[in-house]
Design a protein around this motif. Structure first.
Motif, PDB file in Angstrom:
ATOM      1  N   PHE A   3      82.476  67.648  46.093  1.00 46.42           N
ATOM      2  CA  PHE A   3      81.057  67.296  46.192  1.00 46.42           C
ATOM      3  C   PHE A   3      80.655  67.419  47.663  1.00 46.42           C
ATOM      4  O   PHE A   3      81.204  66.747  48.530  1.00 46.42           O
ATOM      5  CB  PHE A   3      80.814  65.865  45.714  1.00 46.42           C
TER       6      PHE A   3
ATOM      7  N   SER B 241      78.129  69.776  43.689  1.00 39.42           N
ATOM      8  CA  SER B 241      79.572  69.815  43.453  1.00 39.42           C
ATOM      9  C   SER B 241      79.949  71.225  43.017  1.00 39.42           C
ATOM     10  O   SER B 241      79.201  71.895  42.300  1.00 39.42           O
ATOM     11  CB  SER B 241      79.982  68.783  42.393  1.00 39.42           C
TER      12      SER B 241
ATOM     13  N   GLU C  27      86.433  64.989  43.906  1.00 39.88           N
ATOM     14  CA  GLU C  27      86.369  64.067  42.778  1.00 39.88           C
ATOM     15  C   GLU C  27      87.796  63.858  42.262  1.00 39.88           C
ATOM     16  O   GLU C  27      88.450  64.815  41.839  1.00 39.88           O
ATOM     17  CB  GLU C  27      85.472  64.633  41.682  1.00 39.88           C
TER      18      GLU C  27
ATOM     19  N   GLU D 298      75.141  69.477  39.990  1.00 38.31           N
ATOM     20  CA  GLU D 298      76.535  69.098  39.732  1.00 38.31           C
ATOM     21  C   GLU D 298      77.224  70.167  38.886  1.00 38.31           C
ATOM     22  O   GLU D 298      76.968  70.318  37.698  1.00 38.31           O
ATOM     23  CB  GLU D 298      76.574  67.726  39.056  1.00 38.31           C
TER      24      GLU D 298
ATOM     25  N   TYR E 135      86.794  69.519  41.603  1.00 37.47           N
ATOM     26  CA  TYR E 135      85.393  69.561  42.015  1.00 37.47           C
ATOM     27  C   TYR E 135      85.241  68.886  43.373  1.00 37.47           C
ATOM     28  O   TYR E 135      85.660  67.744  43.560  1.00 37.47           O
ATOM     29  CB  TYR E 135      84.506  68.871  40.979  1.00 37.47           C
TER      30      TYR E 135
END
Length: 244
Positions: free
Chosen positions: A237, A135, A182, A107, A235
């Motif tokens: 993912f 991400s 996100e 992440e 971000y």
């Protein structure tokens, strides 16, 4: 400055963002006791969520020994020592055998290797048909405001658009199963707003520590850019499968 003090505060805030960990994990097929590698795990907020979501065995690595120490303590406290192994290692020096993992998770960390290079490295470490969930900070538009461009020309000059990053997966031997942005509102409500509440107290506590104040200034600058230009970046993912 006591780095742990600041990072522990960030961990409390970061817990609110594990909804994205859950959403990405739900895009994967069911796996029986997968071997998972968490790259750039930090203090392990997503790592522990992965342990909750899966029945797998997790190897978690990060270059920050203090963060690893905090994760190891949490692993012990939660009785997960038999399922999570965490240790200090740079992602630039990973020496795991090829085709070792069913799932690689990261992440917001693979940019350190260069995202394209990271995809190639992870592809070699995945078993045939294995999965990568990662991400990546990405441009959401081709015409981002100049202020945002200038900020990230220093913070992350290699940042690409979502479309360009999606193409990299295909170029590096993956089938992209899906991806999502996100939501900015969630980041603001559950990360930046709590950070804004924390920073004044930390500034008072570390008023005589120039390095600490510089760190807080960086946080303020990041939040200022995000508040004005969040629609232009975020971000993304990505969840993908290694193509055999």
């Amino acid at each position: 400055m006591n780095k742990t003090d600041f990072e522990t505060a960030k961990d409390r805030v970061r817990e609110q963002l594990t909804k994205f960990t859950v959403k990405a994990f739900q895009m994967l097929p069911r796996m029986d006791k997968p071997r998972i590698l968490d790259v750039g795990c930090g203090s392990g907020v997503p790592t522990r969520k992965l342990a909750e979501l899966s029945n797998g065995h997790i190897t978690a690595i990060d270059i920050d020994q203090e963060a690893i120490n905090r994760l190891q303590q949490k692993i012990t406290e939660s009785g997960l020592s038999h399922r999570i192994k965490a240790f200090k290692q740079s992602m630039l020096d990973m020496d795991f055998p090829e085709e070792s993992f069913d799932l690689i998770w990261s992440e917001g960390a693979l940019y350190i290797m260069g995202f394209e290079n990271a995809l190639k490295v992870c592809q070699r470490l995945l078993k045939p048909g294995g999965y990568l969930a990662a991400s990546e900070l990405s441009w959401l538009t081709d015409d981002a405001p100049r202020e945002a461009r200038e900020f990230f020309s220093h913070e992350y000059p290699e940042m690409k658009t979502v479309e360009d990053n999606a193409q990299l997966f295909s170029d590096c031997g993956y089938e992209l199963l899906g991806h999502f942005t996100e939501p900015d509102r969630v980041w603001w409500d559950e990360y930046y707003t709590p950070m804004q509440r924390l920073l004044p107290g930390l500034r008072l506590k570390y008023a005589a520590v120039p390095d600490a104040l510089a760190l807080f200034d960086e946080c303020d600058a990041e939040m200022a850019v995000h508040e004005k230009h969040a629609a232009s970046y975020g971000y993304e993912f990505f969840v993908a499968r290694r193509v055999d």
